[in-house]
Design a protein around this motif. Structure first.
Motif: not given
Length: 461
Positions: A33-35, A47-51, A146-153
């Motif tokens: 699981h990636v989030t 967990f991906v800590a994005r700024i 987007n750059e987060v949504g595509v990876p989560l997809t």
């Protein structure tokens, strides 16, 4: 998500591992699981800590550790606790896309990438509906483009999937380049090049350049599927290293349609002509612009070996994403066209075209179109003028640039034009303008939250 190990994540991202205890055991820990949402973290989660603009994901690392997270991608050194693993990288956004590219290669399936100034979500949904007639297909959910949504997809792909349809959005140069590097589609579909995001990209030529960033990352044996009716896309003829399959209504090339009939607010009928034959379809959504979406779906279907019968079944059975030209009948005596998910000048005009087919009084409740910058006044005025030209009976303009939209409509000859600074002001002072039996179109950019006006018309508090 297919399980991957921390060792694989390090291989994909070049991360430096910080962990306590047995390092070999840490490397063999599994992720499924990636989030980027700390509230979703638990065992098996990365967990991906994005700024971000509002929040820094690194502030939530202690909470993730408490939740039992397995690993965290981080740009900052924060001592892990509770058996968690910290994976240190220079840029978590880039690392997420690097990991996506690695994960993509775990599956030997066709990837279909979709972008465009308008209609890409509907195009994506229709292509997925068609491909699902033959393949177990995964496709982008909602606006995860987007750059987060595509990876989560992409991380939702599992071994049972046989095809993936990935929507890719952008509003600045370089975004599609980064996203498409991770996806590397076999088929790249561009629905059109309009004026959405022109405030950021400067011109339609700039928009074309930005959209073509996706095509730069097609697989070697890939194919581009392009709208032959779009003047900007036509300029790509003979300029791409990959073959092009064209679809259109006005320009009858590889895939085209005729015998088009819009049946009120219910459906659109047409005949599709393809290199493998012709077929009549009934698109369960109104609007001539939907025919182009059906043609692009047919083109992808033919490219991936579907029969005409399968293509027809996918188009006839198409179900659009909610708030995308959703027809709501007999709602407090009204017929509502809920298209409140997004808006730009092209999609506004297409929606008004659909409303024009309604029987009875036609009311357009239109809000602000975003990301137009200095072009906003002229383009809102243009939409107002178009509403007048399509014989809209009542135009209600809400939000910024409502004066420009009103001016365009009045100059076009409309008399029943009203404007409100907020939708709350409309609720308080303008709901009486809508009468029983009216056909009401509600449309604006998602950021305006105009879907709440749809709720109000439904009587939902």
């Amino acid at each position: 998500m297919k399980k991957i190990t921390v060792r694989e994540i390090i291989k994909a991202t070049g991360a430096q591992m910080i962990a306590l205890g047995d390092m070999e055991a840490a490397l063999d820990k599994e992720i499924w699981h990636v989030t980027q949402d700390s509230r979703e973290t638990k065992e098996g989660t990365l967990f991906v800590a994005r700024i971000g603009e509002v929040r820094d994901g690194h502030d939530f690392l202690p909470q993730c550790f408490e939740n039992g997270v397995t690993a965290c991608l981080s740009q900052k050194v924060v001592a892990p606790t509770n058996g968690a693993i910290l994976l240190l990288v220079p840029d978590t956004g880039k690392a997420l896309l690097d990991l996506t590219a690695y994960y993509r290669d775990l599956f030997d399936i066709p990837y279909v990438g979709i972008t465009g100034s308008v209609g890409k979500t509907t195009t994506k949904d229709m292509i997925a509906s068609v491909l699902s007639q033959k393949y177990n297909t995964l496709w982008t959910d909602g606006n995860y483009n987007n750059e987060v949504g595509v990876p989560l997809t992409m991380f939702r792909i599992e071994d049972h999937h046989e095809a993936a349809v990935i929507e890719m959005g952008m509003n600045h140069f370089g975004e599609l380049d980064r996203i498409a590097t991770a996806v590397r589609p076999h088929i790249g579909v561009i629905s059109n090049v309009g004026v959405a995001h022109i405030g950021f990209l400067g011109s339609r030529e700039g928009i074309l350049k930005a959209k073509c960033e996706m095509l730069d990352h097609l697989e070697k044996d890939g194919v581009a599927i392009l709208n032959a009716d779009n003047d900007m896309l036509q300029t790509l003829e003979g300029k791409l290293p990959h073959p092009i399959k064209w679809f259109g209504v006005e320009n009858k090339k590889d895939f085209y349609a005729d015998e088009i009939e819009v049946v009120g607010l219910e459906q659109t009928k047409c005949t599709l002509h393809t290199p493998i034959g012709s077929v009549s379809v009934v698109i369960p959504v109104p609007g001539e612009h939907m025919v182009l979406n059906a043609l692009s779906a047919a083109a992808v279907g033919v490219e991936l070996g579907l029969t005409l019968e399968q293509i027809k079944a996918g188009i006839d059975g198409f179900i659009p994403t909610k708030k995308r030209m959703t027809l709501m009948k007999d709602v407090n005596g009204l017929t509502i066209l809920n298209d409140s998910y997004n808006a730009n000048p092209v999609s506004m005009k297409s929606a008004l075209d659909v409303l024009a087919n309604a029987e009875g009084r036609k009311v357009a409740v239109l809000g602000t179109m975003g990301e137009l910058e200095e072009y906003a006044p002229a383009m809102h005025k243009e939409v107002g003028a178009y509403a007048a030209a399509k014989d809209t009976d009542v135009l209600i303009c809400i939000g910024k640039w409502n004066d420009c939209m009103e001016a365009g409509a009045r100059e076009g000859g409309m008399t029943e034009v009203y404007r409100y600074e907020t939708q709350e002001a409309f609720w308080e002072n303008g709901l009486h303008l809508i009468k029983e039996g009216d056909n009401v179109l509600v449309k604006a950019s998602l950021s305006t939250g105009l879907s709440r006006t749809v709720d109000k018309l439904q009587g939902v508090n």
